[in-house]
Design a protein around this motif. Structure first.
Motif, PDB file in Angstrom:
ATOM      1  N   THR A   1      53.885  51.310  43.578  1.00  0.00           N
ATOM      2  CA  THR A   1      54.542  51.694  44.832  1.00  0.00           C
ATOM      3  C   THR A   1      54.488  53.194  45.095  1.00  0.00           C
ATOM      4  OG1 THR A   1      56.651  51.740  43.657  1.00  0.00           O
ATOM      5  CG2 THR A   1      56.081  49.720  44.861  1.00  0.00           C
ATOM      6  N   GLY A   2      54.356  53.972  44.063  1.00  0.00           N
ATOM      7  CA  GLY A   2      54.276  55.415  44.283  1.00  0.00           C
ATOM      8  C   GLY A   2      53.362  56.078  43.277  1.00  0.00           C
ATOM      9  N   GLY A   3      52.513  56.942  43.754  1.00  0.00           N
ATOM     10  CA  GLY A   3      51.695  57.710  42.830  1.00  0.00           C
ATOM     11  C   GLY A   3      50.320  57.140  42.569  1.00  0.00           C
ATOM     12  N   VAL A   4      49.782  57.600  41.472  1.00  0.00           N
ATOM     13  CA  VAL A   4      48.408  57.313  41.088  1.00  0.00           C
ATOM     14  C   VAL A   4      48.329  55.994  40.328  1.00  0.00           C
ATOM     15  CG1 VAL A   4      46.464  58.196  39.732  1.00  0.00           C
ATOM     16  CG2 VAL A   4      47.950  59.786  40.952  1.00  0.00           C
ATOM     17  N   VAL A   5      47.233  55.257  40.538  1.00  0.00           N
ATOM     18  CA  VAL A   5      46.988  54.026  39.792  1.00  0.00           C
ATOM     19  C   VAL A   5      46.534  54.419  38.393  1.00  0.00           C
ATOM     20  CG1 VAL A   5      45.557  51.958  39.642  1.00  0.00           C
ATOM     21  CG2 VAL A   5      46.337  52.755  41.872  1.00  0.00           C
ATOM     22  N   SER A   6      47.329  54.096  37.373  1.00  0.00           N
ATOM     23  CA  SER A   6      46.953  54.433  36.004  1.00  0.00           C
ATOM     24  C   SER A   6      46.246  53.273  35.312  1.00  0.00           C
ATOM     25  CB  SER A   6      48.184  54.856  35.200  1.00  0.00           C
ATOM     26  OG  SER A   6      49.106  53.798  35.158  1.00  0.00           O
TER      27      SER A   6
ATOM     28  N   VAL B   1      35.343  44.201  39.678  1.00  0.00           N
ATOM     29  CA  VAL B   1      36.330  45.095  40.268  1.00  0.00           C
ATOM     30  C   VAL B   1      35.552  46.199  40.979  1.00  0.00           C
ATOM     31  CG1 VAL B   1      38.274  46.632  39.835  1.00  0.00           C
ATOM     32  CG2 VAL B   1      37.938  44.608  38.388  1.00  0.00           C
ATOM     33  N   GLU B   2      35.691  46.252  42.295  1.00  0.00           N
ATOM     34  CA  GLU B   2      35.024  47.287  43.090  1.00  0.00           C
ATOM     35  C   GLU B   2      36.060  48.302  43.558  1.00  0.00           C
ATOM     36  OE1 GLU B   2      31.657  45.883  45.858  1.00  0.00           O
ATOM     37  OE2 GLU B   2      33.068  44.189  45.728  1.00  0.00           O
ATOM     38  N   GLY B   3      35.808  49.571  43.268  1.00  0.00           N
ATOM     39  CA  GLY B   3      36.655  50.629  43.778  1.00  0.00           C
ATOM     40  C   GLY B   3      36.174  51.036  45.168  1.00  0.00           C
ATOM     41  N   LEU B   4      37.100  51.126  46.119  1.00  0.00           N
ATOM     42  CA  LEU B   4      36.746  51.437  47.500  1.00  0.00           C
ATOM     43  C   LEU B   4      37.381  52.754  47.921  1.00  0.00           C
ATOM     44  CD1 LEU B   4      37.472  47.880  48.960  1.00  0.00           C
ATOM     45  CD2 LEU B   4      35.265  48.771  48.161  1.00  0.00           C
ATOM     46  N   ASP B   5      36.641  53.535  48.710  1.00  0.00           N
ATOM     47  CA  ASP B   5      37.204  54.778  49.248  1.00  0.00           C
ATOM     48  C   ASP B   5      37.961  54.471  50.539  1.00  0.00           C
ATOM     49  OD1 ASP B   5      35.296  54.533  51.279  1.00  0.00           O
ATOM     50  OD2 ASP B   5      34.035  56.171  50.530  1.00  0.00           O
ATOM     51  N   SER B   6      38.425  55.493  51.224  1.00  0.00           N
ATOM     52  CA  SER B   6      39.238  55.298  52.434  1.00  0.00           C
ATOM     53  C   SER B   6      38.446  54.645  53.569  1.00  0.00           C
ATOM     54  CB  SER B   6      39.838  56.625  52.893  1.00  0.00           C
ATOM     55  OG  SER B   6      38.804  57.556  53.142  1.00  0.00           O
ATOM     56  N   ASP B   7      37.110  54.725  53.530  1.00  0.00           N
ATOM     57  CA  ASP B   7      36.266  54.057  54.531  1.00  0.00           C
ATOM     58  C   ASP B   7      35.835  52.659  54.086  1.00  0.00           C
ATOM     59  OD1 ASP B   7      36.325  56.264  56.266  1.00  0.00           O
ATOM     60  OD2 ASP B   7      34.646  57.217  55.188  1.00  0.00           O
ATOM     61  N   ARG B   8      36.420  52.161  52.994  1.00  0.00           N
ATOM     62  CA  ARG B   8      36.110  50.861  52.400  1.00  0.00           C
ATOM     63  C   ARG B   8      34.676  50.768  51.894  1.00  0.00           C
ATOM     64  NH1 ARG B   8      39.861  47.528  51.382  1.00  0.00           N
ATOM     65  NH2 ARG B   8      38.643  45.660  51.678  1.00  0.00           N
ATOM     66  N   GLN B   9      34.111  51.927  51.512  1.00  0.00           N
ATOM     67  CA  GLN B   9      32.793  51.972  50.889  1.00  0.00           C
ATOM     68  C   GLN B   9      32.977  51.939  49.370  1.00  0.00           C
ATOM     69  OE1 GLN B   9      29.868  51.923  52.724  1.00  0.00           O
ATOM     70  NE2 GLN B   9      31.363  51.566  54.359  1.00  0.00           N
TER      71      GLN B   9
ATOM     72  N   PRO C   1      41.202  52.296  36.366  1.00  0.00           N
ATOM     73  CA  PRO C   1      40.981  52.759  37.737  1.00  0.00           C
ATOM     74  C   PRO C   1      39.679  53.563  37.827  1.00  0.00           C
ATOM     75  CG  PRO C   1      42.702  54.037  36.687  1.00  0.00           C
ATOM     76  CD  PRO C   1      42.333  52.950  35.728  1.00  0.00           C
ATOM     77  N   MET C   2      39.160  53.697  39.045  1.00  0.00           N
ATOM     78  CA  MET C   2      37.898  54.405  39.258  1.00  0.00           C
ATOM     79  C   MET C   2      38.141  55.688  40.043  1.00  0.00           C
ATOM     80  SD  MET C   2      35.564  51.189  40.260  1.00  0.00           S
ATOM     81  CE  MET C   2      35.992  49.662  39.464  1.00  0.00           C
ATOM     82  N   PRO C   3      37.478  56.766  39.627  1.00  0.00           N
ATOM     83  CA  PRO C   3      37.612  58.027  40.365  1.00  0.00           C
ATOM     84  C   PRO C   3      37.167  57.861  41.819  1.00  0.00           C
ATOM     85  CG  PRO C   3      36.455  58.373  38.278  1.00  0.00           C
ATOM     86  CD  PRO C   3      36.600  56.894  38.467  1.00  0.00           C
ATOM     87  N   GLY C   4      37.975  58.351  42.735  1.00  0.00           N
ATOM     88  CA  GLY C   4      37.642  58.301  44.159  1.00  0.00           C
ATOM     89  C   GLY C   4      38.056  57.028  44.861  1.00  0.00           C
ATOM     90  N   ALA C   5      38.529  56.039  44.135  1.00  0.00           N
ATOM     91  CA  ALA C   5      38.935  54.774  44.752  1.00  0.00           C
ATOM     92  C   ALA C   5      40.376  54.874  45.240  1.00  0.00           C
ATOM     93  CB  ALA C   5      38.806  53.630  43.760  1.00  0.00           C
TER      94      ALA C   5
END
Length: 135
Positions: free
Chosen positions: A53-58, A79-87, A112-116
Motif C-alpha cells: 500500500t505504500g512505498g517500494v515493492v521489496s 512475471v513481466e515488469g511494466l513501466d508507466s507506459d505498460r511497456q 522486483p524488477m528495476p524500472g517496473a
C-alpha cells in the motif's frame, strides 16, 4: 564371427533389450506448454498479487488458484515488469509452490524488477498429475 565373440554379442543384446524394456516401463509426466496450454491456463488458473500500500515493492508475493478438474504440479509463472507506459522492462520466471488440487491454491514469490511500476503475471506451463478431488 569367432566362438569368443558370441558371449559379447549376447551380453550386448541383453543389455539393449533390458534398456528398451526399462524405457517402456518408465512413467511419463504429461507436460503442458504452447498455445493450448496458454488457453487452458487462462481459464484454469487465477493469479493474484497485491502491491504494498505504500512505498517500494521489496518482494512480489502472490497466489495461484487452480479452477481445473486436475491436480497439477510444476506450475511455472512468467512475471513481466511494466513501466508507466505498460511497456515491458524485464521478465523472469518463477515456480508456484507444490502441487495444487482442483479448487486449491498455492503461493509464489518473485524479485522486483528495476524500472517496473506494475507487473503482469501469467501461468505459462504446468504438469497434470491426475483427476483429483477438490480440497
Amino acid at each position: 564371427m569367432t566362438l569368443e565373440d558370441k558371449p559379447v554379442v549376447a551380453v550386448t543384446i541383453r543389455a539393449l533389450v533390458f534398456g528398451v524394456g526399462l524405457l517402456l516401463l518408465t512413467p511419463t509426466a504429461w507436460g503442458q506448454t504452447g498455445p493450448t496450454c496458454q488457453q487452458a491456463a487462462q481459464s484454469w488458473f487465477q493469479v493474484s498479487w497485491a502491491p504494498p500500500t505504500g512505498g517500494v515493492v521489496s518482494i512480489i508475493k502472490g497466489s495461484v488458484l487452480n479452477d481445473s478438474p486436475y491436480r497439477v504440479t510444476d506450475v511455472r509463472l512468467q512475471v513481466e515488469g511494466l513501466d508507466s507506459d505498460r511497456q515491458t522492462v524485464g521478465r523472469t520466471f518463477v515456480w508456484a509452490f507444490g502441487d495444487i488440487a482442483p479448487g486449491g491454491e498455492t503461493s509464489f514469490v518473485a524479485e522486483p524488477m528495476p524500472g517496473a511500476v506494475s507487473y503482469r503475471i501469467t501461468v505459462v506451463s504446468y504438469d497434470l498429475v491426475s483427476l483429483g478431488q477438490a480440497s
